[in-house]
Scaffold this active site. Structure first.
Site, PDB file in Angstrom:
ATOM      1  CB  SER A 130       3.480  45.865  68.504  1.00  0.00           C
ATOM      2  OG  SER A 130       4.568  46.529  68.259  1.00  0.00           O
ATOM      3  CE1 TYR A 166       4.401  44.845  73.501  1.00  0.00           C
ATOM      4  CE2 TYR A 166       5.704  45.455  71.754  1.00  0.00           C
ATOM      5  CZ  TYR A 166       4.451  45.656  72.481  1.00  0.00           C
ATOM      6  OH  TYR A 166       3.666  46.721  71.945  1.00  0.00           O
TER       7      TYR A 166
END
Length: 335
Positions: free
Chosen positions: A127, A152
């Site tokens: 990501s 995350y």
């Protein structure tokens, strides 16, 4: 050729599986169908894949080590696209354990399976969040990413490190793709474009963080799919020019590589809202809020590596992508 696609009921996973099926591949799709967002939407995506005779779906959590071990042992899997993960930056602030279980334990199980059956290529989702506190633009895979701003992001960085270890130790060809703000039909309900569309059509104000001073490298789903499939077809190889004295974070002496996959065209959030208003024919009532914990004010992808490696550059204009999303939303929700 059977390709394992984890997270096949998810936004990106559904589109990747469909593209592979359309070109004739056999696809084994995995998903745990959790309720992080609307399960009916996930089931509707799977219903679009069901008519393909070479598609098989198995409901399983990748964090279930025993089931994953048996699955790899029993299936003739040659390549893997690993997209299953607990997504969402803000949700990681209130439920970090879900991220460790799915993104760390689950990924370890996938890596172990790939090692055991000597997989030809593992492509996994990272990501743009890994860039964290880095403010050097555009974000490059050659930059240091040791300052994540959310759990995350930390789990995605951990995935990259874990994949490299398996690539180095066991020769598993691994390619990590750092996704930049993917949007489009069948998208995730927790993403800005989806949230804005729903609120505007319901006559509710939209929440605009950082007082509108946000930029995102919005990337249309079809472009993402094209890039992923091209990368999947080109297994990672070791880089003989890699130097341990001046290590490049994006490459390795092992069969391992990282790429950014984005549009390379950051868009102001307020401009996205203007385009959405035009597509909907409705004006948005804006509620301006400060930057949220874990968020970054801007993302901007350097995609030179992707262009050089697979000869592809995402090119769907944001105006076209937003209109296609709105058309899908109106049709799917009958509004």
């Amino acid at each position: 050729m059977t390709v394992l696609v984890t997270g096949a009921a998810g936004f990106i996973g559904y589109h990747i599986a469909r593209r592979l099926l359309e070109r004739g591949d056999h696809v084994l799709g995995l998903d745990n169908l959790n309720d992080y967002y609307d399960v009916h939407l996930k089931e509707a995506r799977l219903a679009q894949l069901a008519p393909f005779p070479q598609f098989r779906f198995v409901k399983v959590d990748v964090a279930d080590g025993r089931t994953m071990t048996n699955l790899f042992a029993e299936q003739s899997i040659c390549r893997v696209v690993h997209l299953a993960a607990q997504a969402g930056v803000r949700y990681s602030l209130i439920n970090p354990h879900a991220y460790v279980n799915s993104n760390i334990v689950g990924f370890l199980n996938v890596l172990e399976g790939c090692r055991q059956v000597k997989i030809a290529h593992l492509v996994f989702a990272s990501s743009s969040s890994v860039y964290g506190g880095n403010t050097h633009m555009p974000f490059s895979v050659h930059d240091n990413v040791d300052h994540p701003l959310s759990v995350y992001a930390a789990t995605k960085k951990a995935n990259e490190l874990m994949a490299h270890a398996y690539s180095h130790l066991y020769g598993v060809p691994c390619t990590g793709l750092r996704f930049f703000t993917v949007y489009g039909p069948w998208g995730r309900p927790d993403m800005a474009l989806f949230l804005f569309t729903k609120a505007i059509l319901e006559g509710r104000p939209i929440e605009v963080f950082n007082h509108g001073k946000m930029q995102r490298d919005f990337t249309y789903i079809d472009d993402i799919v094209e890039g992923v499939v091209r990368v999947l077809d080109k297994p990672a190889r070791s880089n003989s020019a890699w130097s341990s004295e001046k290590p490049d974070p994006g490459a390795s002496s092992a069969p391992y590589h990282l790429y950014n996959i984005g549009s390379h065209k950051p868009v102001e959030l307020l401009h996205l809202i203007e385009l959405l208003e035009q597509a909907l024919g409705e004006k948005a009532e804006k509620r301006f809020l400060p930057l949220q914990p874990g968020d970054v004010p801007a993302t901007y992808a350097d995609i030179d590596g992707l262009i050089e490696a697979v000869g592809f550059k995402p090119d769907t204009p944001i105006e076209v992508g937003v209109q296609r999303f709105v058309d899908w939303y109106r049709k799917y929700y009958e509004v």
